[in-house]
Design a protein around this motif. Sequence first.
Motif, PDB file in Angstrom:
ATOM      1  N   ASN A   1     -16.012  29.676  75.160  1.00 31.24           N
ATOM      2  CA  ASN A   1     -15.943  28.449  74.380  1.00 31.24           C
ATOM      3  C   ASN A   1     -14.614  28.406  73.636  1.00 31.24           C
ATOM      4  O   ASN A   1     -14.133  29.427  73.145  1.00 31.24           O
ATOM      5  N   GLN A   2     -14.006  27.232  73.544  1.00 26.69           N
ATOM      6  CA  GLN A   2     -12.680  27.120  72.941  1.00 26.69           C
ATOM      7  C   GLN A   2     -12.652  27.570  71.487  1.00 26.69           C
ATOM      8  O   GLN A   2     -11.659  28.158  71.038  1.00 26.69           O
ATOM      9  N   PHE A   3     -13.717  27.330  70.735  1.00 27.76           N
ATOM     10  CA  PHE A   3     -13.739  27.731  69.333  1.00 27.76           C
ATOM     11  C   PHE A   3     -13.968  29.230  69.191  1.00 27.76           C
ATOM     12  O   PHE A   3     -13.392  29.870  68.308  1.00 27.76           O
TER      13      PHE A   3
ATOM     14  N   SER B   1     -14.027  18.869  66.209  1.00 29.54           N
ATOM     15  CA  SER B   1     -14.094  18.009  67.391  1.00 29.54           C
ATOM     16  C   SER B   1     -13.501  18.722  68.596  1.00 29.54           C
ATOM     17  O   SER B   1     -12.654  19.606  68.472  1.00 29.54           O
ATOM     18  N   ARG B   2     -13.986  18.355  69.760  1.00 28.78           N
ATOM     19  CA  ARG B   2     -13.411  18.842  71.018  1.00 28.78           C
ATOM     20  C   ARG B   2     -13.431  17.703  72.016  1.00 28.78           C
ATOM     21  O   ARG B   2     -14.291  16.820  71.963  1.00 28.78           O
ATOM     22  N   GLU B   3     -12.471  17.726  72.917  1.00 28.68           N
ATOM     23  CA  GLU B   3     -12.355  16.679  73.912  1.00 28.68           C
ATOM     24  C   GLU B   3     -13.117  17.091  75.174  1.00 28.68           C
ATOM     25  O   GLU B   3     -12.980  18.217  75.654  1.00 28.68           O
TER      26      GLU B   3
ATOM     27  N   THR C   1     -14.674  12.362  72.713  1.00 24.93           N
ATOM     28  CA  THR C   1     -14.764  13.366  71.653  1.00 24.93           C
ATOM     29  C   THR C   1     -16.207  13.763  71.389  1.00 24.93           C
ATOM     30  O   THR C   1     -17.082  12.903  71.247  1.00 24.93           O
TER      31      THR C   1
ATOM     32  N   ASP D   1     -18.913  19.256  66.864  1.00 25.50           N
ATOM     33  CA  ASP D   1     -19.643  20.503  66.707  1.00 25.50           C
ATOM     34  C   ASP D   1     -19.639  20.952  65.252  1.00 25.50           C
ATOM     35  O   ASP D   1     -18.732  20.609  64.488  1.00 25.50           O
TER      36      ASP D   1
END
Length: 199
Positions: free
Chosen positions: A22-24, A175-177, A187, A190
């Motif tokens: 996951n990006q985060f 936010s994530r795209e 958008t 999370d």
Amino acid sequence: MDADAWNDRYRDTELVWSAGPNQFVEAELAGLTPGRALDLAAGEGRNAIWLARRGWQVTAVDFSQAGLDKGRTLAGDVSVTWVCADATTWRGDESFDLCVVAYLQLSAEERRAAVRNAFASLRPGGVFLLVAHDSTNLTEGTGGPQHPDVLMTAEEVLGDLDGERFEVERAERVSREVAQPDGSTRTAYDALVRLVRAG
């Protein structure tokens, strides 16, 4: 959804989630010195595998055996300890340096139990990171569960840990795209909570 439903979901697709982290999770944890890590509600193990590749000793816990089996296959020769157990009842031994909870989808009462179990698995100074679909995503964002009962805010997660001692490093909506079939992006929102357990 119960374990049987998640087993069916994992069996019916090649990968429910991406193979990468996951990006985060990647952004928040890339700079940490490896130690012992717990990925609670690990699903197919993408975050657990990423951590293990970075030198962490990882335990991945999920109640879906099908998800864990896919994670084991995806991991190949990367060492991860896979445990089939319910996040609301499984307890660690208070020696983990890191605990990750990513996109756990439970009712408020069950979520509180899982969050408290995750936090309790940490040693003093250990890092707790939770990323989840934010409650506002239902009306303002895209994708994710369409049931408000399994959505949450960062403030609610902090409330789950009422009475515990910790330092808040981040507790906010992020936010994530999300790529769309037509090539555009939308958008999603999370909840992100990063804490350090106090001694």
